[in-house]
Design a protein around this motif. Structure first.
Motif, PDB file in Angstrom:
ATOM      1  N   LEU A  90       0.878  -1.151  -0.379  1.00  8.64           N
ATOM      2  CA  LEU A  90      -0.090   0.138   0.043  1.00  8.64           C
ATOM      3  C   LEU A  90       0.936   1.855  -0.264  1.00  8.64           C
ATOM      4  O   LEU A  90       1.764   1.324   1.120  1.00  8.64           O
ATOM      5  N   GLN A  91       0.168   1.837  -0.572  1.00  5.58           N
ATOM      6  CA  GLN A  91       0.646   3.996  -0.395  1.00  5.58           C
ATOM      7  C   GLN A  91      -0.227   4.632  -0.118  1.00  5.58           C
ATOM      8  O   GLN A  91      -0.566   4.796  -1.166  1.00  5.58           O
ATOM      9  N   PRO A  92       0.211   5.245   1.121  1.00  3.63           N
ATOM     10  CA  PRO A  92      -1.095   6.625   1.299  1.00  3.63           C
ATOM     11  C   PRO A  92      -0.915   7.646   0.404  1.00  3.63           C
ATOM     12  O   PRO A  92      -0.323   7.640  -0.307  1.00  3.63           O
ATOM     13  N   LYS A  93      -1.891   7.891  -0.306  1.00  6.08           N
ATOM     14  CA  LYS A  93      -2.580   9.298  -0.826  1.00  6.08           C
ATOM     15  C   LYS A  93      -1.799  10.290  -0.159  1.00  6.08           C
ATOM     16  O   LYS A  93      -1.105  11.370  -0.844  1.00  6.08           O
ATOM     17  N   THR A  94      -2.549  10.578   0.955  1.00  5.97           N
ATOM     18  CA  THR A  94      -2.434  11.487   1.623  1.00  5.97           C
ATOM     19  C   THR A  94      -1.684  11.323   2.818  1.00  5.97           C
ATOM     20  O   THR A  94      -1.729  10.591   4.215  1.00  5.97           O
ATOM     21  N   SER A  95      -1.613  12.640   3.953  1.00  4.63           N
ATOM     22  CA  SER A  95      -1.442  12.392   5.363  1.00  4.63           C
ATOM     23  C   SER A  95      -1.810  12.394   5.892  1.00  4.63           C
ATOM     24  O   SER A  95      -3.355  13.433   5.970  1.00  4.63           O
ATOM     25  N   GLY A  96      -1.980  12.127   7.148  1.00  9.77           N
ATOM     26  CA  GLY A  96      -3.467  11.977   8.816  1.00  9.77           C
ATOM     27  C   GLY A  96      -3.431  10.740   9.079  1.00  9.77           C
ATOM     28  O   GLY A  96      -2.233   9.581   8.335  1.00  9.77           O
ATOM     29  N   ASP A  97      -4.333  10.402   9.641  1.00  8.22           N
ATOM     30  CA  ASP A  97      -4.728   9.124  10.378  1.00  8.22           C
ATOM     31  C   ASP A  97      -5.764   8.879   9.587  1.00  8.22           C
ATOM     32  O   ASP A  97      -6.537   9.487   9.209  1.00  8.22           O
ATOM     33  N   ILE A  98      -5.268   7.183   9.172  1.00 10.20           N
ATOM     34  CA  ILE A  98      -6.267   6.246   7.725  1.00 10.20           C
ATOM     35  C   ILE A  98      -7.405   5.770   9.187  1.00 10.20           C
ATOM     36  O   ILE A  98      -5.375   4.690   9.438  1.00 10.20           O
ATOM     37  N   THR A  99      -7.533   4.886   8.432  1.00  8.39           N
ATOM     38  CA  THR A  99      -8.360   2.950   9.453  1.00  8.39           C
ATOM     39  C   THR A  99      -8.322   2.379   8.841  1.00  8.39           C
ATOM     40  O   THR A  99      -9.071   2.512   7.338  1.00  8.39           O
ATOM     41  N   ILE A 100      -7.055   1.518   8.102  1.00  2.05           N
ATOM     42  CA  ILE A 100      -7.414   0.748   7.277  1.00  2.05           C
ATOM     43  C   ILE A 100      -8.635  -0.945   8.026  1.00  2.05           C
ATOM     44  O   ILE A 100      -8.951  -1.291   9.012  1.00  2.05           O
ATOM     45  N   ASN A 114      -5.699   1.038  12.695  1.00  2.00           N
ATOM     46  CA  ASN A 114      -5.045   2.879  12.852  1.00  2.00           C
ATOM     47  C   ASN A 114      -3.526   2.866  12.265  1.00  2.00           C
ATOM     48  O   ASN A 114      -2.700   3.097  12.883  1.00  2.00           O
ATOM     49  N   LEU A 115      -3.565   3.975  11.200  1.00  2.00           N
ATOM     50  CA  LEU A 115      -2.321   4.115  10.927  1.00  2.00           C
ATOM     51  C   LEU A 115      -2.285   5.423  10.522  1.00  2.00           C
ATOM     52  O   LEU A 115      -3.058   6.165  10.213  1.00  2.00           O
TER      53      LEU A 115
END
Length: 560
Positions: A90-100, A114-115
């Protein structure tokens, strides 16, 4: 015996079956930088199909690579176990808190993750240089429908790249094909020597509007320099980068363009005769070869060519041959039309001018590729060979005997000369005579019996059913075949394209439907064609013009 078998089956069915009980998920790094690659791993404690899990929910926040699936079987002291493992980069598109999100299958669920994604620009010192980055470019960001453009992505890396994979760019409603061979090289960037890897694509859009090309993503393994300083067997680290997106504007077709749409950087028409000549001989075949050459065009975009031969000649046309190749980074396509020509009568033969319209992508204007008109003289076949000429006797000097002495070298043969000298022309005429007898015999053998009007209507109804079935099934190729057969049989028009047939039919009701069908066939995207509207317009045309069977003749059903 039967009771014992039934009891065995009941006991087997009552045994507990091994089922999936746990589904666990984990990532190899947390937190992670924006555009940095991380690996999501999901483990099931049973043998599960590879497509049991869907990762589409992750595409909103991540660039998702193709997952890999493996299975393990273990037998420890008679205790057997098996598991299925999914790994996806996976490659995050934006910064911040992301939940898988959690994954669920057969009642078992994983825990959500919680990533934390850090901004890459803020967390990276300004004096550091990237080990790997990508750059994308396109030859023109303002193009027309079906205009070929060249998209390039280049990977810059400073280090030892072990392996990697590069995805293709994506553009809605466009065909994208990889072009040529990948090119390795090097380039100096900000005083640092980078090795480069370049890949090119040919993009041909099919819809107008404003679009964004989704850039390619590279995922690979790069030697970890920090570990390499102290360990000869340094391990590799996973790297992932994505090129920048590119916005493009795709314009619709110009309203004033005549004929089939063709846009290119350059289009030329050339002509060749085999053998090369300025005059023809009656009855002798020659070959005319016309070649369309175009730059920045795929071979399937080259149109048909109407040569407009006059009366008084026989034609034998071969199937056109198309091909394409890459020359100096651009696609060059050619289409060759070969025709055998035989003049039937003596006199002067004029071949009309050939004009092919095309849109110049360099100047953004309408151009024409032209072959000028040409006049050829046709020499007729002589009725009989020339008679043999007997040499005359030399004049006698004064005082010489009028009866010269018999000198064998001066005696001219007096035997009569046959008027049927077996020369080359006679051989050709004799062969043509035999061929005409054979053709006449075949024609008489194959001559169709006379059919009644009711039989003729049945044949026409069968062709109409083919067109109706093609429209109901949404099959544009079958519809084109049925329509060209209609023009050939009912209108006695030898049309090679729907544009020609539309001109012959000359119906205001059918004209836009012909144009839509032709556009679908030319674009190659045949799934969007809805044939019901065409069939309704066709029925109106038949009702207004009368039954086609009343206009038909037997000779047009069986063209010679």
């Amino acid at each position: 015996m039967v009771k014992r078998a039934l009891l065995t089956i009941i006991l087997l069915l009552s045994l507990p079956l091994q089922a999936l009980t746990t589904l666990s998920a984990s990532v190899d790094k947390n937190p992670v930088l924006q555009n940095e690659a991380l690996t999501l791993q999901i483990i099931a404690d049973d043998a599960v199909a590879a497509d049991a899990l869907s990762f589409r929910a992750l595409e909103r926040d991540f660039t998702v690579m193709l997952p890999s699936v493996s299975s393990n079987k273990m037998d420890i002291n008679g205790q057997k176990s098996q598991s299925t493992i999914w790994r996806v980069v996976l490659q995050p598109k934006t910064s911040g808190d992301i939940t898988i999100p959690a994954f669920t299958f057969q009642g078992a669920s994983s825990e959500p993750i919680n990533l934390t994604v850090l901004d890459a620009a803020a967390s990276t010192p300004s004096n550091t240089t990237p080990e790997l980055f990508l750059e994308a470019s396109i030859s023109n960001d303002k193009i027309y429908i079906q205009q070929l453009s060249y998209y390039q992505v280049r990977i810059y890396y400073n280090g030892d790249l072990q392996r990697g994979s590069l995805s293709a760019p994506k553009l809605d409603g466009a065909s994208i094909a990889e072009l040529g061979q990948d090119v390795d090289g090097s380039e100096l960037v900000n005083g640092i020597r980078y090795r480069t890897f370049t890949r090119r694509y040919a993009i041909k859009p099919q819809h107008s509007g404003n679009f964004t090309i989704e850039p390619p993503t590279f995922v690979g393994d790069l030697i970890d320099r920090d570990n390499a300083r102290y360990n000869y067997y340094a391990r590799a680290k996973r790297v992932s980068q994505q090129a920048q997106p590119i916005d493009v504007t795709i314009s619709p077709l110009p309203d004033n363009f005549p004929g089939d749409w063709l846009i290119a950087g350059l289009v030329t028409l050339t002509e060749e005769w085999v053998p090369d000549l300025d005059e023809l001989k009656q009855g002798e075949p020659v070959t005319r070869i016309i070649t369309i050459s175009a730059v920045d065009v795929a071979e399937n975009q080259l149109p048909e060519l109407q040569q407009g031969f006059p009366d008084g000649i026989k034609l034998y046309q071969e199937q056109p041959q198309a091909k394409s190749a890459e020359r100096n980074g651009r696609i060059v396509a050619q289409k060759v039309f070969t025709t055998a020509v035989i003049a039937n009568k003596a006199g002067e033969l004029e071949l009309p001018e050939i004009k092919l319209p095309w849109w110049n992508s360099q100047t953004d204007e309408l151009n024409f590729a032209t072959l000028p008109a040409r006049k050829l003289k046709v020499i007729g076949t002589p009725a009989s060979p020339a008679s043999a000429v007997v040499p005359s006797q030399p004049a006698l000097a004064p005082g010489e005997n009028s009866s010269p002495s018999l000198n064998p070298s001066l005696i001219t043969p007096t035997a009569s000369v046959s008027p049927w000298q077996w020369n080359y022309l006679s051989s050709v005429l004799f062969a043509l005579w035999l061929l005409s007898l054979f053709v006449l015999y075949i024609q008489r053998q194959l001559q169709p019996p006379k059919v009644t009007k009711s039989q003729l209507q049945n044949r026409v109804a069968f062709n109409s059913s083919d067109l109706k079935r093609a429209c109901q099934q949404g099959n544009p190729q079958l519809a084109k075949t049925a329509l060209l057969r209609f023009g050939h049989q009912q209108l006695d028009a030898r049309c090679h394209s729907l544009s020609q047939l539309s001109e012959v039919v000359n119906s205001a009701t059918l004209a836009p439907h012909f144009a839509q069908l032709n556009k679908v066939l030319y674009s190659g995207d045949e799934s969007d064609w809805q044939g019901e509207a065409f069939w309704q317009a066709w029925q109106e045309y038949i009702a207004n013009t009368g039954s086609p069977s009343e206009r038909n003749t037997l000779s047009s059903l069986y063209p010679q």
